[in-house]
Design a protein around this motif. Structure first.
Motif, PDB file in Angstrom:
ATOM      1  N   SER A  52       0.825  -1.198  -0.044  1.00 31.38           N
ATOM      2  CA  SER A  52       0.010  -0.039   0.113  1.00 31.38           C
ATOM      3  C   SER A  52       0.841   1.490  -0.100  1.00 31.38           C
ATOM      4  O   SER A  52       0.508   2.416  -0.712  1.00 31.38           O
ATOM      5  N   VAL A  87       2.232   1.620  -3.706  1.00 33.36           N
ATOM      6  CA  VAL A  87       1.361   2.269  -4.303  1.00 33.36           C
ATOM      7  C   VAL A  87       1.029   3.760  -4.323  1.00 33.36           C
ATOM      8  O   VAL A  87       0.857   4.374  -5.221  1.00 33.36           O
ATOM      9  N   TYR A  88       0.822   4.103  -2.865  1.00 34.45           N
ATOM     10  CA  TYR A  88       0.769   5.575  -2.784  1.00 34.45           C
ATOM     11  C   TYR A  88       2.076   6.379  -3.473  1.00 34.45           C
ATOM     12  O   TYR A  88       2.036   7.462  -3.917  1.00 34.45           O
ATOM     13  N   GLU A 134       1.742   6.279  -7.298  1.00 35.15           N
ATOM     14  CA  GLU A 134       0.873   7.029  -7.958  1.00 35.15           C
ATOM     15  C   GLU A 134       1.025   8.660  -7.462  1.00 35.15           C
ATOM     16  O   GLU A 134       0.481   9.314  -8.180  1.00 35.15           O
ATOM     17  N   LEU A 158      -6.607   2.437   1.168  1.00 34.27           N
ATOM     18  CA  LEU A 158      -5.230   3.458   1.352  1.00 34.27           C
ATOM     19  C   LEU A 158      -6.198   4.895   1.088  1.00 34.27           C
ATOM     20  O   LEU A 158      -6.842   5.042   0.201  1.00 34.27           O
ATOM     21  N   ARG A 163      -9.468   4.609   0.015  1.00 35.10           N
ATOM     22  CA  ARG A 163      -9.640   3.866  -1.282  1.00 35.10           C
ATOM     23  C   ARG A 163      -9.575   2.586  -1.089  1.00 35.10           C
ATOM     24  O   ARG A 163      -8.227   2.265  -0.775  1.00 35.10           O
ATOM     25  N   ASP A 164     -10.214   1.683  -1.709  1.00 36.79           N
ATOM     26  CA  ASP A 164      -9.996   0.064  -1.746  1.00 36.79           C
ATOM     27  C   ASP A 164      -8.886  -0.079  -2.921  1.00 36.79           C
ATOM     28  O   ASP A 164      -9.147   0.122  -3.953  1.00 36.79           O
ATOM     29  N   VAL A 165      -7.977  -0.527  -2.388  1.00 32.09           N
ATOM     30  CA  VAL A 165      -6.691  -0.808  -3.297  1.00 32.09           C
ATOM     31  C   VAL A 165      -6.138  -2.461  -3.302  1.00 32.09           C
ATOM     32  O   VAL A 165      -5.128  -2.835  -3.565  1.00 32.09           O
ATOM     33  N   THR A 166      -7.396  -3.216  -2.793  1.00 33.36           N
ATOM     34  CA  THR A 166      -7.145  -4.835  -2.690  1.00 33.36           C
ATOM     35  C   THR A 166      -6.365  -5.220  -3.866  1.00 33.36           C
ATOM     36  O   THR A 166      -5.387  -6.248  -3.695  1.00 33.36           O
ATOM     37  N   ARG A 216      -5.408  -3.547  -6.842  1.00 31.96           N
ATOM     38  CA  ARG A 216      -4.181  -2.790  -6.830  1.00 31.96           C
ATOM     39  C   ARG A 216      -2.919  -3.230  -6.426  1.00 31.96           C
ATOM     40  O   ARG A 216      -1.729  -3.245  -6.984  1.00 31.96           O
ATOM     41  N   ILE A 217      -2.801  -3.529  -5.021  1.00 27.23           N
ATOM     42  CA  ILE A 217      -1.556  -3.959  -4.461  1.00 27.23           C
ATOM     43  C   ILE A 217      -0.847  -5.156  -5.177  1.00 27.23           C
ATOM     44  O   ILE A 217       0.161  -5.508  -4.600  1.00 27.23           O
ATOM     45  N   ALA A 240       3.454  -2.913  -7.633  1.00 21.90           N
ATOM     46  CA  ALA A 240       3.339  -2.777  -6.276  1.00 21.90           C
ATOM     47  C   ALA A 240       4.315  -3.568  -5.496  1.00 21.90           C
ATOM     48  O   ALA A 240       4.901  -3.197  -4.402  1.00 21.90           O
TER      49      ALA A 240
END
Length: 172
Positions: free
Chosen positions: A47, A50-51, A54, A88, A91-94, A96-97, A102
């Motif tokens: 997570s 990803v942050y 992004e 995150l 926001r649901d990043v399930t 994406r991670i 990632a």
């Protein structure tokens, strides 16, 4: 950091061991069988990655920029229909991670001492009231040194390699 659904009268279970030994598989099963919350610490590092990604940060080469973002990161875990979902900053990043960038970014941010310190504090807060099963690196020694149950899970190098191979096949 938030975890919804922790029972305050339960113990903490810490599972440690080398990559590919089956820590996550065992931890998920134990948590489900005991009615505990499974905390995927690796998902927390993913997570953060990803942050950073992004926000245009090269996680491998700009650790100082990752550190600057730490205070603006809020990671939450919720269970929906029996599945763990990672959030995150709300926001649901399930999904994406679990993407390749990632994964690579998680390895890069995990070696930054300030990231580890922040996430370890968050993990300790999550486990403070018990009712959790947590797996990952340094869980039994650094994150939950006083866990009521500590497990060090091992597997042969061959078995670990086969587990990773099958995992990568499943991901395509």
């Amino acid at each position: 950091m938030s975890v919804d659904g922790v029972n305050k009268n339960k113990i903490s279970v810490a599972i440690d061991g080398p990559a590919g030994a089956g820590k996550s598989s065992v931890a998920k099963k134990v948590a489900a069988d005991m009615g505990y919350i499974y905390i995927d610490t690796g998902a927390m590092y993913r997570s953060v990655a990803v942050y950073a990604i992004e926000n245009g940060i090269d996680t491998a080469n700009e650790p100082e920029k990752v550190i600057d973002l730490l205070e603006s990161i809020n990671i939450g875990i919720k269970y929906e229909n029996g599945m763990q979902c990672m959030f995150l900053n709300g926001r649901d990043v399930t999904t994406r991670i679990r993407e390749n960038d990632a994964s690579m970014g998680a390895s890069a941010v995990a070696v930054i001492p300030q990231v580890r310190e922040r996430l370890v504090r968050m993990q300790q807060e999550m486990a403070a009231d018990g009712g959790v099963v947590m797996d990952g690196r340094d869980i039994t020694t650094t994150v939950l040194p006083n866990a009521e149950l500590k497990i060090y899970l091992t597997a042969s190098a061959h078995e670990r390699a086969m587990r990773r191979y099958k995992e990568y096949l499943e991901k395509g």
